[in-house]
Motif scaffolding. Structure first.
Motif, PDB file in Angstrom:
ATOM      1  N   ILE A 190      -7.714   0.785 -16.382  1.00 35.17           N
ATOM      2  CA  ILE A 190      -7.350  -0.638 -16.310  1.00 35.17           C
ATOM      3  C   ILE A 190      -5.837  -0.792 -16.436  1.00 35.17           C
ATOM      4  CG2 ILE A 190      -7.596  -2.892 -17.430  1.00 35.17           C
ATOM      5  CD1 ILE A 190     -10.373  -2.066 -18.332  1.00 35.17           C
ATOM      6  N   ALA A 191      -5.249  -0.034 -17.352  1.00 32.80           N
ATOM      7  CA  ALA A 191      -3.792  -0.073 -17.505  1.00 32.80           C
ATOM      8  C   ALA A 191      -3.101   0.378 -16.222  1.00 32.80           C
ATOM      9  CB  ALA A 191      -3.369   0.815 -18.676  1.00 32.80           C
ATOM     10  N   GLU A 192      -3.629   1.426 -15.611  1.00 30.51           N
ATOM     11  CA  GLU A 192      -3.041   1.929 -14.371  1.00 30.51           C
ATOM     12  C   GLU A 192      -3.163   0.909 -13.244  1.00 30.51           C
ATOM     13  OE1 GLU A 192      -3.358   5.754 -11.313  1.00 30.51           O
ATOM     14  OE2 GLU A 192      -4.780   5.554 -12.974  1.00 30.51           O
ATOM     15  N   VAL A 193      -4.324   0.269 -13.132  1.00 38.96           N
ATOM     16  CA  VAL A 193      -4.514  -0.750 -12.095  1.00 38.96           C
ATOM     17  C   VAL A 193      -3.527  -1.896 -12.276  1.00 38.96           C
ATOM     18  CG1 VAL A 193      -6.092  -2.561 -11.299  1.00 38.96           C
ATOM     19  CG2 VAL A 193      -6.930  -0.234 -11.587  1.00 38.96           C
ATOM     20  N   GLN A 247       0.826  -1.203   0.000  1.00 40.77           N
ATOM     21  CA  GLN A 247       0.000   0.000   0.000  1.00 40.77           C
ATOM     22  C   GLN A 247       0.862   1.257   0.000  1.00 40.77           C
ATOM     23  OE1 GLN A 247      -3.339  -0.094   2.903  1.00 40.77           O
ATOM     24  NE2 GLN A 247      -2.864  -2.273   3.113  1.00 40.77           N
ATOM     25  N   LEU A 248       1.885   1.268   0.839  1.00 41.90           N
ATOM     26  CA  LEU A 248       2.775   2.423   0.904  1.00 41.90           C
ATOM     27  C   LEU A 248       3.524   2.609  -0.409  1.00 41.90           C
ATOM     28  CD1 LEU A 248       4.211   1.960   4.518  1.00 41.90           C
ATOM     29  CD2 LEU A 248       2.544   3.660   3.745  1.00 41.90           C
ATOM     30  N   SER A 249       3.913   1.506  -1.023  1.00 37.59           N
ATOM     31  CA  SER A 249       4.625   1.587  -2.288  1.00 37.59           C
ATOM     32  C   SER A 249       3.762   2.209  -3.382  1.00 37.59           C
ATOM     33  CB  SER A 249       5.088   0.190  -2.715  1.00 37.59           C
ATOM     34  OG  SER A 249       5.681   0.217  -3.990  1.00 37.59           O
ATOM     35  N   ILE A 250       2.530   1.769  -3.475  1.00 37.02           N
ATOM     36  CA  ILE A 250       1.620   2.324  -4.490  1.00 37.02           C
ATOM     37  C   ILE A 250       1.353   3.801  -4.201  1.00 37.02           C
ATOM     38  CG2 ILE A 250      -0.752   2.220  -5.366  1.00 37.02           C
ATOM     39  CD1 ILE A 250      -0.580  -0.833  -5.090  1.00 37.02           C
ATOM     40  N   ASP A 251       1.184   4.150  -2.932  1.00 35.20           N
ATOM     41  CA  ASP A 251       0.984   5.564  -2.584  1.00 35.20           C
ATOM     42  C   ASP A 251       2.183   6.409  -2.999  1.00 35.20           C
ATOM     43  OD1 ASP A 251      -1.529   5.157  -1.526  1.00 35.20           O
ATOM     44  OD2 ASP A 251      -0.808   4.908   0.535  1.00 35.20           O
ATOM     45  N   THR A 252       3.381   5.878  -2.814  1.00 36.76           N
ATOM     46  CA  THR A 252       4.590   6.609  -3.188  1.00 36.76           C
ATOM     47  C   THR A 252       4.645   6.871  -4.688  1.00 36.76           C
ATOM     48  OG1 THR A 252       5.817   5.623  -1.344  1.00 36.76           O
ATOM     49  CG2 THR A 252       7.115   6.546  -3.144  1.00 36.76           C
ATOM     50  N   LEU A 253       4.116   5.944  -5.464  1.00 32.37           N
ATOM     51  CA  LEU A 253       4.174   6.037  -6.927  1.00 32.37           C
ATOM     52  C   LEU A 253       2.920   6.661  -7.534  1.00 32.37           C
ATOM     53  CD1 LEU A 253       5.641   2.482  -7.558  1.00 32.37           C
ATOM     54  CD2 LEU A 253       6.832   4.636  -7.957  1.00 32.37           C
ATOM     55  N   LYS A 254       2.028   7.188  -6.721  1.00 29.89           N
ATOM     56  CA  LYS A 254       0.719   7.606  -7.223  1.00 29.89           C
ATOM     57  C   LYS A 254       0.803   8.680  -8.301  1.00 29.89           C
ATOM     58  CE  LYS A 254      -0.228  10.943  -3.506  1.00 29.89           C
ATOM     59  NZ  LYS A 254      -1.174  11.316  -2.421  1.00 29.89           N
ATOM     60  N   ASP A 255       1.754   9.624  -8.177  1.00 33.07           N
ATOM     61  CA  ASP A 255       1.865  10.673  -9.196  1.00 33.07           C
ATOM     62  C   ASP A 255       2.327  10.095 -10.528  1.00 33.07           C
ATOM     63  OD1 ASP A 255       1.052  12.575  -7.374  1.00 33.07           O
ATOM     64  OD2 ASP A 255       3.083  13.187  -6.835  1.00 33.07           O
ATOM     65  N   HIS A 256       3.272   9.175 -10.481  1.00 31.61           N
ATOM     66  CA  HIS A 256       3.734   8.527 -11.712  1.00 31.61           C
ATOM     67  C   HIS A 256       2.626   7.701 -12.345  1.00 31.61           C
ATOM     68  CE1 HIS A 256       7.933   9.649 -11.122  1.00 31.61           C
ATOM     69  NE2 HIS A 256       7.816   9.273  -9.853  1.00 31.61           N
ATOM     70  N   LEU A 257       1.855   7.020 -11.512  1.00 31.84           N
ATOM     71  CA  LEU A 257       0.762   6.207 -12.026  1.00 31.84           C
ATOM     72  C   LEU A 257      -0.343   7.064 -12.624  1.00 31.84           C
ATOM     73  CD1 LEU A 257       0.781   3.673  -9.082  1.00 31.84           C
ATOM     74  CD2 LEU A 257       1.188   3.067 -11.483  1.00 31.84           C
ATOM     75  N   HIS A 258      -0.656   8.168 -11.977  1.00 31.18           N
ATOM     76  CA  HIS A 258      -1.662   9.085 -12.521  1.00 31.18           C
ATOM     77  C   HIS A 258      -1.199   9.656 -13.847  1.00 31.18           C
ATOM     78  CE1 HIS A 258      -4.272  12.939 -11.998  1.00 31.18           C
ATOM     79  NE2 HIS A 258      -4.769  12.103 -12.892  1.00 31.18           N
ATOM     80  N   SER A 259       0.082  10.010 -13.935  1.00 29.56           N
ATOM     81  CA  SER A 259       0.620  10.539 -15.184  1.00 29.56           C
ATOM     82  C   SER A 259       0.526   9.501 -16.300  1.00 29.56           C
ATOM     83  CB  SER A 259       2.080  10.952 -14.976  1.00 29.56           C
ATOM     84  OG  SER A 259       2.659  11.376 -16.187  1.00 29.56           O
ATOM     85  N   LEU A 260       0.815   8.254 -15.972  1.00 26.92           N
ATOM     86  CA  LEU A 260       0.692   7.161 -16.944  1.00 26.92           C
ATOM     87  C   LEU A 260      -0.729   7.062 -17.471  1.00 26.92           C
ATOM     88  CD1 LEU A 260       1.804   4.506 -18.276  1.00 26.92           C
ATOM     89  CD2 LEU A 260       1.085   3.339 -16.174  1.00 26.92           C
ATOM     90  N   SER A 261      -1.677   7.020 -16.566  1.00 22.72           N
ATOM     91  CA  SER A 261      -3.085   6.895 -16.939  1.00 22.72           C
ATOM     92  C   SER A 261      -3.561   8.100 -17.743  1.00 22.72           C
ATOM     93  CB  SER A 261      -3.943   6.737 -15.670  1.00 22.72           C
ATOM     94  OG  SER A 261      -5.309   6.780 -15.974  1.00 22.72           O
ATOM     95  N   ARG A 262      -3.174   9.278 -17.297  1.00 20.46           N
ATOM     96  CA  ARG A 262      -3.616  10.509 -17.956  1.00 20.46           C
ATOM     97  C   ARG A 262      -3.045  10.607 -19.373  1.00 20.46           C
ATOM     98  NH1 ARG A 262      -7.696  14.383 -17.289  1.00 20.46           N
ATOM     99  NH2 ARG A 262      -7.089  16.132 -18.609  1.00 20.46           N
TER     100      ARG A 262
END
Length: 416
Positions: free
Chosen positions: A109-112, A12-27
């Motif tokens: 889905i890609a982001e998940v 959970q902490l790892s995904i939270d740390t990467l949330k900005d990168h993941l949002h950028s990927l999805s966006r």
């Protein structure tokens, strides 16, 4: 048990740390919608995410089996040396719809899939003791779900041959660990696409219409035949379609017309019956008008999703721990997916998740919601729940055995 809790907290902490990168990927994927089989930008963006942004910890193959598919792998780690590897896969979709972009939320889905894979990696790296078996993580990019069934082609090409468990999640209007095949209006259908072409004879529609053979009449009759047929269909069966080509000019008797229909039933064994009824309607229209008819099925059938009660229960338990609310009564939702075919070959789960919008899939409003920042909390929460479910299974041989037994029993039941 304490070790499992620690692993879940870590992911959970790892995904939270990467949330900005993941949002950028999805966006980025959302802002550049691409149709099925044409998802070159999305493929490149995901490949770059795993091959560069993640410190080259992943082995990336692109293209993989299909021109716009990819595969990112990590591991194996843990277990006894020489032990049989447990390969856990998370699937990414990233194709969009014509005219309305990511109105089915495939960017999410890609982001998940990406987030869940990274989360499980962090959890496995944090484990102090020995894993029961060596574990490998695969993130598989599966294009063309909306049209040609990319997962089916990948499966035929051997992309799932070494995969033992498969996870993905799809945006919807509510959270659900699984949509049962027995509840009307909350179904994942068996689905087959059919193209129907009528060939007649052109003639001047005013001067000598009797010389013509009207292919548009055949198309209209076929459409109406199917409309009448619906009264005699089982409540959970569906057929719907369009006239794609109806002629070229009002004063020319149409010599060619074309229809496209989708035939859907909850179970594979019912689809043959619906196909026979629909084909009778198509052929009757040809006989009545004197046209020739050509009926083809240009893509493989999409199977219904095979349920796995163990994985669904684990996912629901983990989801509730993260604050996901699962309604007792699901609202109207139905559809089809090529994940169904995968679920008959590999044990897996395909839950649905709310994205902070009441808009309906395949609408402009849902496309907007899929790109909104407020969808991120719900998207990453689902990724965590999927990764946590994977942790449960890889750390407990008994659960893995139950998952495999559920798979075998469900497959046997639905194939009868």
């Amino acid at each position: 048990m304490e070790e499992v809790r620690h692993m879940k907290t870590t992911l959970q902490l790892s995904i939270d740390t990467l949330k900005d990168h993941l949002h950028s990927l999805s966006r980025d994927i959302w802002s550049r919608p691409e149709l099925a089989g044409e998802e070159k930008y999305a493929q490149d963006r995901l490949v770059r995410f795993f091959s560069r942004d993640q410190d080259e910890a992943w082995t990336v193959q692109s293209p993989y089996k299909l021109p716009t598919a990819f595969r990112a792998s990590w591991g194996p780690v843990g277990g006894r040396e020489g032990g049989q590897v447990l390969n856990v896969a998370f699937l990414c979709e990233y194709d969009a719809l014509p005219g309305i972009g990511h109105a089915c939320g495939h960017n999410l889905i890609a982001e998940v899939g990406a987030a869940a894979g990274l989360g499980l990696k962090a959890a496995l790296e944090s484990k102090q003791g020995q894993l029961p078996v060596p574990v490998k993580i695969t993130v598989l990019g599966t294009p063309a779900e909306e049209d040609i069934g990319g997962k089916i082609d990948l499966m035929k090409a051997g992309a799932f041959a070494d995969i033992d468990l498969v996870f993905m999640a799809h945006p919807a209007q509510q959270d659900a660990p699984f949509l049962p095949c027995v509840a009307l209006d909350t179904l994942m259908f068996m689905h087959h696409r059919v193209l129907v072409k009528y060939y007649g004879k052109a003639s001047h529609a005013s001067a000598y219409p009797w010389e013509g053979v009207n292919a548009l009449d055949a198309a209209v009759l076929a459409y109406n035949n199917l409309s009448v047929l619906r009264q005699q269909l089982k409540p959970e069966w569906r057929l719907h379609g369009i006239i794609k080509h109806g002629g070229v000019k009002p004063n020319v008797i149409p010599a060619y017309t074309e229809l496209e229909f989708y035939l859907r039933t909850p179970l594979a064994k019912d689809l043959g019956d619906l196909k026979a009824k629909a084909e009778a309607c198509f052929r009757a229209a040809a006989v009545a008008t004197g046209c020739q008819v050509e009926i083809t099925y240009p893509t493989p059938a999409y199977y219904n999703i095979l349920p796995n009660t163990t994985l669904a229960s684990l996912y629901e338990k983990n989801g509730k721990a993260l604050g996901i609310q699962f309604p007792e009564q699901l609202d109207n939702f139905s559809g089809s997916t090529d994940f169904g075919n995968v679920s008959f070959n590999v044990p897996g789960i395909h839950p649905f998740f709310y994205i902070c919008s009441d808009a309906l899939n395949h609408t402009e409003e849902y496309a907007e919601a899929a790109g909104a920042e407020k969808a991120q909390l719900y998207t990453l929460r689902v990724a965590k729940a999927l990764a946590m479910t994977a942790v449960d299974v890889v750390c407990c041989p008994d659960l893995l055995l139950q998952v495999k037994e559920n798979f075998s029993l469900a497959k046997l039941t639905q194939e009868k």
